[in-house]
Design a protein around this motif. Structure first.
Motif, PDB file in Angstrom:
ATOM      1  N   ARG A  56      16.374  19.622  53.757  1.00  0.00           N
ATOM      2  CA  ARG A  56      15.279  19.064  54.556  1.00  0.00           C
ATOM      3  C   ARG A  56      14.458  18.062  53.754  1.00  0.00           C
ATOM      4  NH1 ARG A  56      14.672  24.327  56.560  1.00  0.00           N
ATOM      5  NH2 ARG A  56      13.024  24.812  55.079  1.00  0.00           N
ATOM      6  N   LEU A  57      14.273  18.399  52.496  1.00  0.00           N
ATOM      7  CA  LEU A  57      13.311  17.655  51.684  1.00  0.00           C
ATOM      8  C   LEU A  57      13.899  16.432  50.995  1.00  0.00           C
ATOM      9  CD1 LEU A  57      10.508  17.561  50.445  1.00  0.00           C
ATOM     10  CD2 LEU A  57      11.265  19.208  48.738  1.00  0.00           C
ATOM     11  N   PHE A  58      15.110  16.574  50.465  1.00  0.00           N
ATOM     12  CA  PHE A  58      15.596  15.535  49.560  1.00  0.00           C
ATOM     13  C   PHE A  58      16.454  14.501  50.273  1.00  0.00           C
ATOM     14  CE2 PHE A  58      14.629  19.038  46.660  1.00  0.00           C
ATOM     15  CZ  PHE A  58      13.805  18.371  45.772  1.00  0.00           C
ATOM     16  N   ASP A  59      16.276  13.263  49.850  1.00  0.00           N
ATOM     17  CA  ASP A  59      17.075  12.164  50.378  1.00  0.00           C
ATOM     18  C   ASP A  59      18.377  12.025  49.613  1.00  0.00           C
ATOM     19  OD1 ASP A  59      14.968  10.927  52.240  1.00  0.00           O
ATOM     20  OD2 ASP A  59      13.911  11.184  50.340  1.00  0.00           O
ATOM     21  N   MET A  60      18.408  12.558  48.401  1.00  0.00           N
ATOM     22  CA  MET A  60      19.644  12.592  47.626  1.00  0.00           C
ATOM     23  C   MET A  60      19.604  13.793  46.696  1.00  0.00           C
ATOM     24  SD  MET A  60      21.258   9.901  44.830  1.00  0.00           S
ATOM     25  CE  MET A  60      22.218   8.811  45.868  1.00  0.00           C
ATOM     26  N   VAL A  61      20.746  14.474  46.559  1.00  0.00           N
ATOM     27  CA  VAL A  61      20.889  15.524  45.553  1.00  0.00           C
ATOM     28  C   VAL A  61      21.777  14.952  44.452  1.00  0.00           C
ATOM     29  CG1 VAL A  61      21.847  17.808  45.059  1.00  0.00           C
ATOM     30  CG2 VAL A  61      20.521  17.433  47.154  1.00  0.00           C
ATOM     31  N   GLN A  62      21.165  14.712  43.296  1.00  0.00           N
ATOM     32  CA  GLN A  62      21.918  14.117  42.175  1.00  0.00           C
ATOM     33  C   GLN A  62      22.628  15.178  41.349  1.00  0.00           C
ATOM     34  OE1 GLN A  62      20.012  11.388  39.573  1.00  0.00           O
ATOM     35  NE2 GLN A  62      19.042  10.202  41.193  1.00  0.00           N
ATOM     36  N   SER A  63      22.272  16.434  41.587  1.00  0.00           N
ATOM     37  CA  SER A  63      22.699  17.503  40.684  1.00  0.00           C
ATOM     38  C   SER A  63      23.685  18.452  41.362  1.00  0.00           C
ATOM     39  CB  SER A  63      21.459  18.266  40.212  1.00  0.00           C
ATOM     40  OG  SER A  63      20.591  18.539  41.321  1.00  0.00           O
ATOM     41  N   LEU A  64      24.602  17.903  42.141  1.00  0.00           N
ATOM     42  CA  LEU A  64      25.636  18.740  42.747  1.00  0.00           C
ATOM     43  C   LEU A  64      26.612  19.146  41.649  1.00  0.00           C
ATOM     44  CD1 LEU A  64      26.943  20.026  45.169  1.00  0.00           C
ATOM     45  CD2 LEU A  64      28.088  17.882  45.653  1.00  0.00           C
ATOM     46  N   ASP A  65      26.698  20.465  41.379  1.00  0.00           N
ATOM     47  CA  ASP A  65      27.428  20.886  40.186  1.00  0.00           C
ATOM     48  C   ASP A  65      28.479  21.965  40.430  1.00  0.00           C
ATOM     49  OD1 ASP A  65      25.757  23.009  40.649  1.00  0.00           O
ATOM     50  OD2 ASP A  65      24.594  22.803  38.798  1.00  0.00           O
ATOM     51  N   SER A  66      28.800  22.252  41.702  1.00  0.00           N
ATOM     52  CA  SER A  66      29.906  23.174  41.957  1.00  0.00           C
ATOM     53  C   SER A  66      30.403  22.999  43.388  1.00  0.00           C
ATOM     54  CB  SER A  66      29.485  24.632  41.740  1.00  0.00           C
ATOM     55  OG  SER A  66      28.650  25.067  42.796  1.00  0.00           O
TER      56      SER A  66
END
Ligand SMILES: *Cc1c(COP(=O)(O)O)cnc(C)c1O
Length: 256
Positions: free
Chosen positions: A94-104
């Protein structure tokens, strides 16, 4: 508080100089101002000085700040740059426009589900356009430092033992319709010498080039790399996103 406008301007000058050294257009480089451990007032000042992208490493802290700012007309775009626990995926999409930390892959599946749900659970106005997939970057640990989150690939593409598994994981993630992979992110080990980060940044770029060849239908545009102490080296190694906290805001108020 620090003079955020002045520190920001000095940071932009350093970004421009580093880009010119590398014969790049400074406009290719997005500055994400990392406000973890900083006050809401610091974010206001940064926004007033022209910051558009805000990086936070914790969902709860970002939510609290976004809530305090929600009635102010600040055109801010929020990026998650820290490890996300799967039980926080719902507020994160809901909050983020991008998740840079996708790690799995597990986290990718959960985010994909939550993003799909968010589109049909009615919290958008009825006349809202159909929702878009969530932009993500794959965080890769190419340095081999034990404490770092991310897909493990110490040494980068030269790591013939682990590269096939990363390819499989990438393939699975690219099959998730509500995520849109846009590139890679990494964190270099802390060092007093910024040049020590150069091989790490170079490895991330070579991995990006390899993935772009192998999976040409996805977008591999972004390389998010470089922080306050090493962003100039990262720009020389073709970073498109730099994540800068202390050089803009000064030391953090609390440890995060
Ligand atoms: C804290 C943090 C930054 C910013 O670090 P500074 O040294 O304050 O510039 C960048 N990226 C990530 C992932 C962080 O956690």
């Amino acid at each position: 508080m620090q003079n955020i406008a002045a520190l920001l301007e000095a940071t932009h000058e350093r970004i421009t100089a580093a880009a010119q050294r590398a014969q790049r257009d400074p406009a290719e480089i997005t500055l994400v101002a990392v406000s973890k451990g900083q006050s809401v007032e610091a974010i206001r000042q940064a926004a007033a000085a022209g910051v558009q992208y805000i990086g936070e490493n914790r969902v709860q802290e970002a939510e609290e700040k976004a809530t305090l700012l929600q009635h102010e007309p600040l055109p801010l775009t929020w990026h998650l740059i820290g490890h996300l626990q799967r039980n926080k995926a719902a507020p994160a999409v809901r909050l983020f426009d991008m998740v840079q930390s996708l790690d799995s892959v597990r986290l990718a599946r959960t985010l994909n589900q939550q993003r799909a749900k968010r589109l049909d659970n009615g919290d958008a106005p009825h006349d809202a356009p159909p929702g878009a997939p969530l932009p993500v970057l794959l965080q890769v640990n190419v340095s081999g430092e034990a404490s770092k989150e991310g897909f493990d690939l110490p040494g980068g593409v030269e790591n013939h033992a682990l590269l096939p598994r990363l390819f499989e994981e990438v393939e699975l993630i690219l099959g998730l319709p509500w995520l849109r992979v846009q590139g890679l992110m990494t964190i270099a080990p802390l060092s007093a010498d910024p040049q020590a980060a150069r091989p790490v940044f170079r490895n991330l770029r070579l991995l990006r080039d390899t993935l772009a060849q192998r999976f040409p239908r996805a977008t591999w545009h972004h390389l998010s790399m470089g922080m306050s102490n090493d962003f100039e080296v990262a720009i020389e190694e073709r970073a498109t996103i730099v994540r800068i906290g202390r050089a803009i805001f000064g030391e953090r108020l609390h440890k995060t």
